[in-house]
Design a protein around this motif. Structure first.
Motif, PDB file in Angstrom:
ATOM      1  N   ASP A  49       0.923  -1.288   0.100  1.00 15.41           N
ATOM      2  CA  ASP A  49      -0.055   0.261   0.002  1.00 15.41           C
ATOM      3  C   ASP A  49       0.712   1.326   0.063  1.00 15.41           C
ATOM      4  O   ASP A  49       0.537   2.334  -0.619  1.00 15.41           O
ATOM      5  CB  ASP A  49      -0.905  -0.227   1.266  1.00 15.41           C
ATOM      6  CG  ASP A  49      -2.050  -1.116   1.009  1.00 15.41           C
ATOM      7  OD1 ASP A  49      -1.954  -1.749   0.150  1.00 15.41           O
ATOM      8  OD2 ASP A  49      -2.785  -1.285   2.016  1.00 15.41           O
ATOM      9  N   LEU A  52       2.396   1.975  -3.562  1.00 19.30           N
ATOM     10  CA  LEU A  52       1.318   2.171  -4.340  1.00 19.30           C
ATOM     11  C   LEU A  52       0.646   3.783  -4.031  1.00 19.30           C
ATOM     12  O   LEU A  52      -0.234   4.366  -4.865  1.00 19.30           O
ATOM     13  CB  LEU A  52       0.201   1.249  -4.493  1.00 19.30           C
ATOM     14  CG  LEU A  52       0.646  -0.079  -5.065  1.00 19.30           C
ATOM     15  CD1 LEU A  52      -0.390  -1.161  -4.930  1.00 19.30           C
ATOM     16  CD2 LEU A  52       0.932   0.147  -6.454  1.00 19.30           C
ATOM     17  N   ALA A  54      -1.425   4.015  -1.540  1.00 22.29           N
ATOM     18  CA  ALA A  54      -2.658   3.828  -1.032  1.00 22.29           C
ATOM     19  C   ALA A  54      -2.787   3.930   0.386  1.00 22.29           C
ATOM     20  O   ALA A  54      -3.149   2.865   1.013  1.00 22.29           O
ATOM     21  CB  ALA A  54      -3.121   2.212  -1.573  1.00 22.29           C
ATOM     22  N   LYS A 108      -3.647  -5.702  -6.808  1.00 18.39           N
ATOM     23  CA  LYS A 108      -3.722  -4.382  -6.294  1.00 18.39           C
ATOM     24  C   LYS A 108      -2.702  -3.412  -7.020  1.00 18.39           C
ATOM     25  O   LYS A 108      -3.113  -2.173  -7.661  1.00 18.39           O
ATOM     26  CB  LYS A 108      -3.317  -3.825  -4.774  1.00 18.39           C
ATOM     27  CG  LYS A 108      -4.560  -4.031  -3.892  1.00 18.39           C
ATOM     28  CD  LYS A 108      -4.276  -3.033  -2.683  1.00 18.39           C
ATOM     29  CE  LYS A 108      -5.419  -3.169  -1.717  1.00 18.39           C
ATOM     30  NZ  LYS A 108      -5.174  -2.161  -0.505  1.00 18.39           N
ATOM     31  N   GLY A 109      -1.568  -3.819  -7.299  1.00 23.11           N
ATOM     32  CA  GLY A 109      -0.534  -3.389  -8.294  1.00 23.11           C
ATOM     33  C   GLY A 109      -1.043  -2.981  -9.608  1.00 23.11           C
ATOM     34  O   GLY A 109      -1.035  -2.011 -10.153  1.00 23.11           O
ATOM     35  N   ALA A 112      -3.938  -0.443  -9.766  1.00 27.15           N
ATOM     36  CA  ALA A 112      -3.459   0.859  -9.531  1.00 27.15           C
ATOM     37  C   ALA A 112      -2.934   1.401 -10.749  1.00 27.15           C
ATOM     38  O   ALA A 112      -2.796   2.672 -10.790  1.00 27.15           O
ATOM     39  CB  ALA A 112      -2.567   0.992  -8.292  1.00 27.15           C
ATOM     40  N   THR A 113      -2.136   0.416 -11.503  1.00 30.76           N
ATOM     41  CA  THR A 113      -1.156   1.033 -12.562  1.00 30.76           C
ATOM     42  C   THR A 113      -1.689   0.435 -14.009  1.00 30.76           C
ATOM     43  O   THR A 113      -1.193   1.228 -14.964  1.00 30.76           O
ATOM     44  CB  THR A 113       0.178   0.647 -12.175  1.00 30.76           C
ATOM     45  OG1 THR A 113       0.426  -0.699 -12.290  1.00 30.76           O
ATOM     46  CG2 THR A 113       0.655   1.172 -10.832  1.00 30.76           C
ATOM     47  N   THR A 122       4.660  -6.086  -7.100  1.00 29.88           N
ATOM     48  CA  THR A 122       3.940  -5.961  -5.775  1.00 29.88           C
ATOM     49  C   THR A 122       3.567  -7.036  -5.225  1.00 29.88           C
ATOM     50  O   THR A 122       3.388  -7.393  -4.224  1.00 29.88           O
ATOM     51  CB  THR A 122       2.578  -4.716  -6.180  1.00 29.88           C
ATOM     52  OG1 THR A 122       2.089  -5.131  -7.256  1.00 29.88           O
ATOM     53  CG2 THR A 122       3.270  -3.248  -6.392  1.00 29.88           C
TER      54      THR A 122
ATOM     55  N   THR C  55       4.156   9.714  -3.470  1.00 33.07           N
ATOM     56  CA  THR C  55       3.622   8.289  -3.824  1.00 33.07           C
ATOM     57  C   THR C  55       2.466   8.449  -5.002  1.00 33.07           C
ATOM     58  O   THR C  55       1.735   9.371  -4.987  1.00 33.07           O
ATOM     59  CB  THR C  55       3.129   7.602  -2.718  1.00 33.07           C
ATOM     60  OG1 THR C  55       2.101   8.382  -1.900  1.00 33.07           O
ATOM     61  CG2 THR C  55       4.122   7.232  -1.761  1.00 33.07           C
ATOM     62  N   PRO C  56       2.089   7.214  -5.844  1.00 35.23           N
ATOM     63  CA  PRO C  56       3.183   6.015  -5.864  1.00 35.23           C
ATOM     64  C   PRO C  56       4.326   6.489  -6.280  1.00 35.23           C
ATOM     65  O   PRO C  56       4.827   7.232  -6.868  1.00 35.23           O
ATOM     66  CB  PRO C  56       2.506   5.472  -7.202  1.00 35.23           C
ATOM     67  CG  PRO C  56       1.017   6.155  -7.427  1.00 35.23           C
ATOM     68  CD  PRO C  56       1.120   7.507  -6.800  1.00 35.23           C
ATOM     69  N   THR C  61       5.128   4.439 -10.935  1.00 42.06           N
ATOM     70  CA  THR C  61       4.859   5.337 -12.155  1.00 42.06           C
ATOM     71  C   THR C  61       5.760   5.040 -13.538  1.00 42.06           C
ATOM     72  O   THR C  61       5.217   5.352 -14.416  1.00 42.06           O
ATOM     73  CB  THR C  61       4.870   6.675 -11.656  1.00 42.06           C
ATOM     74  OG1 THR C  61       5.937   7.095 -11.134  1.00 42.06           O
ATOM     75  CG2 THR C  61       3.799   7.410 -10.728  1.00 42.06           C
TER      76      THR C  61
END
Lengths: 211, 211, 211
Positions: A49, A52, A54, A108-109, A112-113, A122, C55-56, C61
């Motif tokens: 988290d 990321l 988060a 999650k990774g 997020a991306t 991740t 972050t991230p 990124t």
């Protein structure tokens, strides 16, 4: 309860159990059990988290995860000495935790991306970081330095999840595939002693060695 | 200066002093003192801010905390060798740091989430993480593995703060109660060797031990 | 490609190489190389971004940084055993990495806060944290505890960058100055064994030693 939440609780509970067992080995008091169970249970997900972005991290927004760690620690404080032949059960529980967390971390990774590379990393970090912290804090040799396949299983689970996601499968299918793939690799390593070839040794060191 | 800020500076300064003393044990140079004093002084609070998502962390938004660490490191670089019987003073300063930081950590966690469970954990992490980092970096056995009560005192301080907060007491009262509670427990452990009962030892290990 | 990005890739690649070499020493498998190369390559920058709240973090990124680590790990898995007299090359590459990262860390910290103190600390952390993690994970004694100048070089590089920035020099000049300053100090330490004076040893310990 959605599949990813189930994996998350499973990962936290199982890694918390391995932390409590490590506390048992070191004959710590109940607070030592709580500390190692919590750090091991939530360590990998916390790292995930944080990188990321988060934050607040998952156990701050949902403290139920902490209660899971506390419960596991208390139960094992009173029962860990009973594990003898049942210790084998714990080794396999650890394999389940690794499998669950490699998928959770990758999911999650990836969400997020959208990057498969980030999802692999991740997934690997989430699955292994709790155990690395546990070993460091308990002063035991790191699982990373063992010849037996471990990190590889996390990468395989994360990779299977990502491949299945790119192929467009639904979340239940991608998650199940990832968990099974990681578990087969880690389980095979446990049962048959699977290893990967190692790099060749360095012949010698210079006197001005800095590392 | 509000009470929480006083506790924060006290925690940073005292933990920085223990880091500098650890550097003294290892006979490091002045930069080694600066490094260990800074990491120990700000480590716990950094971890707390990161998991709460309170970033940039406290010493980035207010670099005065860093100057406190630098000052402590420089003073101890020139004076640490004088501590002999005064070493006892430092042990008690460490107890003050632990007490201050357990309340600071709990207060920030409670303010951010309203969850008592989270407040206990951030209190415990803030009070102990700096010391854990210090021991890891200096290659000394972790304070967590000592039989003597340590983490427990942080939990008691955080718990007293949370209970008093739930009861509606003003911040000065809740903070003072928390600090005193933690200090009594840690002080008692130091003075009378208080310990908690440990878990029973495992009878043996399986050959396929993975942790 | 702007100067800071060049420094960032250089730092990641060179530290990844030192992580892979550490894996080679421990005769790990290819995944062990990947893990140590990645953690060492991105560890310092991750810590920097996390404390700054950027972050991230950078490799989430921009996953190209991870591909750099993977490439370095794979190449060294097959070639690390060839380094013998060429090992000296690696020591100097590590010095380049330290120099690049001290400036990168200081630049990011300075841009985010405008504080010279924060820039010094983020420069120091970015340049040293990856190597500290590497040594911890590989179970080797930390570079921090060696008498030879190491952290100091990172501080000098970050300091030269900050001073030149305050003096109003353009980014290319401040970065170049910082890298050169750090490299001269670290290179001198390697070539001539430069050390700083250490603190005096403690004469003894009290029985109630808590750290």
């Amino acid at each position: 309860m959605p599949i990813l939440e189930i994996l998350d609780y499973a990962g936290v509970a199982v890694f918390a159990a391995t932390g409590a067992l490590s506390a048992s080995r070191k004959q710590l008091d109940i607070i030592g059990y709580l500390f190692l169970a919590s750090v091991t249970g939530i360590g990998g997900g916390t790292m995930r988290d944080v990188v990321l972005g988060a934050t607040p991290v998952f156990w701050v927004t949902n403290p139920t995860y902490l209660l899971v760690c506390v419960t596991v620690a208390v139960v094992l404080f009173f029962t860990a000495h009973l594990f003898d032949s049942r210790y084998r059960v714990l080794v396999w529980l650890d394999a389940i935790g690794l499998s669950a967390y490699s998928v959770m971390g990758a999911a999650k990774g990836y969400a997020a991306t959208g990057s498969a590379t980030v999802a692999l990393v991740t997934g690997m970090l989430t699955a292994t970081f709790g155990g690395v912290l546990r070993d460091m804090l308990a002063g035991e040799p790191s699982v990373l330095l063992r010849p037996e396949i471990y990190v590889t299983a996390a990468l395989v689970g994360a990779g299977a999840f990502v491949l299945a996601s790119v192929a467009g499968l639904p979340l239940v299918a991608t998650s199940t595939l990832g968990v099974i793939a990681a578990f087969v690799v880690r389980g095979g390593a446990l049962k048959f002693g699977w290893t990967l070839p190692t790099g060749k040794a360095l012949p010698g060191r210079d006197p001005d060695d800095v590392m």
